[in-house]
Motif scaffolding. Structure first.
Motif, PDB file in Angstrom:
ATOM      1  N   PRO A  29      14.243  38.190 -21.167  1.00 23.39           N
ATOM      2  CA  PRO A  29      12.952  38.741 -21.605  1.00 23.39           C
ATOM      3  C   PRO A  29      12.336  39.602 -20.506  1.00 23.39           C
ATOM      4  O   PRO A  29      12.449  39.296 -19.323  1.00 23.39           O
ATOM      5  CB  PRO A  29      12.100  37.497 -21.866  1.00 23.39           C
ATOM      6  CG  PRO A  29      12.816  36.358 -21.230  1.00 23.39           C
ATOM      7  CD  PRO A  29      14.239  36.760 -21.064  1.00 23.39           C
ATOM      8  N   SER A  30      11.725  40.699 -20.943  1.00 26.16           N
ATOM      9  CA  SER A  30      11.098  41.579 -19.957  1.00 26.16           C
ATOM     10  C   SER A  30       9.918  40.854 -19.315  1.00 26.16           C
ATOM     11  O   SER A  30       9.197  40.129 -19.984  1.00 26.16           O
ATOM     12  CB  SER A  30      10.640  42.878 -20.618  1.00 26.16           C
ATOM     13  OG  SER A  30       9.712  42.596 -21.632  1.00 26.16           O
ATOM     14  N   PRO A  31       9.741  41.052 -18.036  1.00 24.67           N
ATOM     15  CA  PRO A  31       8.672  40.331 -17.349  1.00 24.67           C
ATOM     16  C   PRO A  31       7.300  40.770 -17.857  1.00 24.67           C
ATOM     17  O   PRO A  31       7.063  41.956 -18.077  1.00 24.67           O
ATOM     18  CB  PRO A  31       8.864  40.699 -15.880  1.00 24.67           C
ATOM     19  CG  PRO A  31       9.669  41.950 -15.888  1.00 24.67           C
ATOM     20  CD  PRO A  31      10.467  41.939 -17.154  1.00 24.67           C
ATOM     21  N   GLN A  32       6.427  39.803 -18.073  1.00 26.71           N
ATOM     22  CA  GLN A  32       5.068  40.081 -18.510  1.00 26.71           C
ATOM     23  C   GLN A  32       4.238  40.485 -17.298  1.00 26.71           C
ATOM     24  O   GLN A  32       4.415  39.944 -16.215  1.00 26.71           O
ATOM     25  CB  GLN A  32       4.457  38.835 -19.167  1.00 26.71           C
ATOM     26  CG  GLN A  32       5.122  38.451 -20.471  1.00 26.71           C
ATOM     27  CD  GLN A  32       4.893  39.487 -21.542  1.00 26.71           C
ATOM     28  OE1 GLN A  32       3.825  40.072 -21.656  1.00 26.71           O
ATOM     29  NE2 GLN A  32       5.921  39.749 -22.333  1.00 26.71           N
ATOM     30  N   VAL A 140      -4.726  41.753 -18.085  1.00 27.22           N
ATOM     31  CA  VAL A 140      -3.283  41.577 -17.967  1.00 27.22           C
ATOM     32  C   VAL A 140      -2.697  42.905 -17.514  1.00 27.22           C
ATOM     33  O   VAL A 140      -2.711  43.878 -18.266  1.00 27.22           O
ATOM     34  CB  VAL A 140      -2.653  41.133 -19.311  1.00 27.22           C
ATOM     35  CG1 VAL A 140      -1.156  40.935 -19.160  1.00 27.22           C
ATOM     36  CG2 VAL A 140      -3.325  39.881 -19.845  1.00 27.22           C
ATOM     37  N   GLY A 141      -2.216  42.927 -16.284  1.00 25.85           N
ATOM     38  CA  GLY A 141      -1.700  44.175 -15.728  1.00 25.85           C
ATOM     39  C   GLY A 141      -2.807  45.206 -15.654  1.00 25.85           C
ATOM     40  O   GLY A 141      -3.866  44.948 -15.098  1.00 25.85           O
TER      41      GLY A 141
END
Length: 165
Positions: A29-32, A140-141
């Motif tokens: 899974p792509s990193p969150q 988030v980000g």
């Protein structure tokens, strides 16, 4: 049945399963993006990229990109003030924010009476209505997400970089 056939019946499926398992790849899974403290929202300016409030939905479009200064934006400070522009008129309000991200509005954001107020368009009216319904804030980000308790209202903002100012 001869032993060689028995071995063949056991070996062939084993070899095939080994071959096929090597061909199958499982995507990691792509990193969150990392979740940041709620108060970090007040360290940046945010521009609306997506709004969903019941049946009303506004998404980022090419027209918004061309006229990004006319998109609703959100800023806040540690004293509990929220301000921005609904797309046409400036707004001002008071909020209370817990470190958990819980949000309340002691004074809901309303259009501020600065100069000549222009009539609101549909996006501005829906934006301010949705903003008043939000009860949770998370960063988030490089995204700010405001949402209602039941998640039926959700506003997503992109962080404004210095280059866009």
């Amino acid at each position: 049945m001869p032993r060689s056939h028995l071995r063949l019946q056991l070996v062939v499926p084993a070899v095939l399963s080994l071959l096929f398992s090597g061909c199958m790849s499982f995507r990691e899974p792509s990193p969150q993006p990392p979740k940041q403290p709620a108060w970090s929202a007040c360290e940046h300016d945010w521009i609306l990229s997506n709004l969903r409030d019941g049946e009303n939905t506004y998404e980022y479009t090419l027209l918004w990109k061309k006229f990004w200064r006319e998109r609703p934006f959100f800023t806040c400070d540690r004293f509990g003030y929220v301000r921005g522009n609904g797309g046409i008129n400036p707004y001002l309000g008071r909020f209370s924010l817990e470190s958990s991200g819980e949000l309340s509005w002691p004074r809901s954001p309303i259009i501020s009476r600065v100069g000549n107020r222009r009539p609101s368009d549909e996006l501005e009216a829906d934006y301010l209505k949705a903003l008043r319904k939000t009860r949770f804030l998370e960063v988030v980000g490089d995204k700010l997400i405001l949402s209602s308790n039941d998640k039926s209202t959700r506003l997503e903002f992109n962080r404004v970089d210095d280059i866009m100012r």
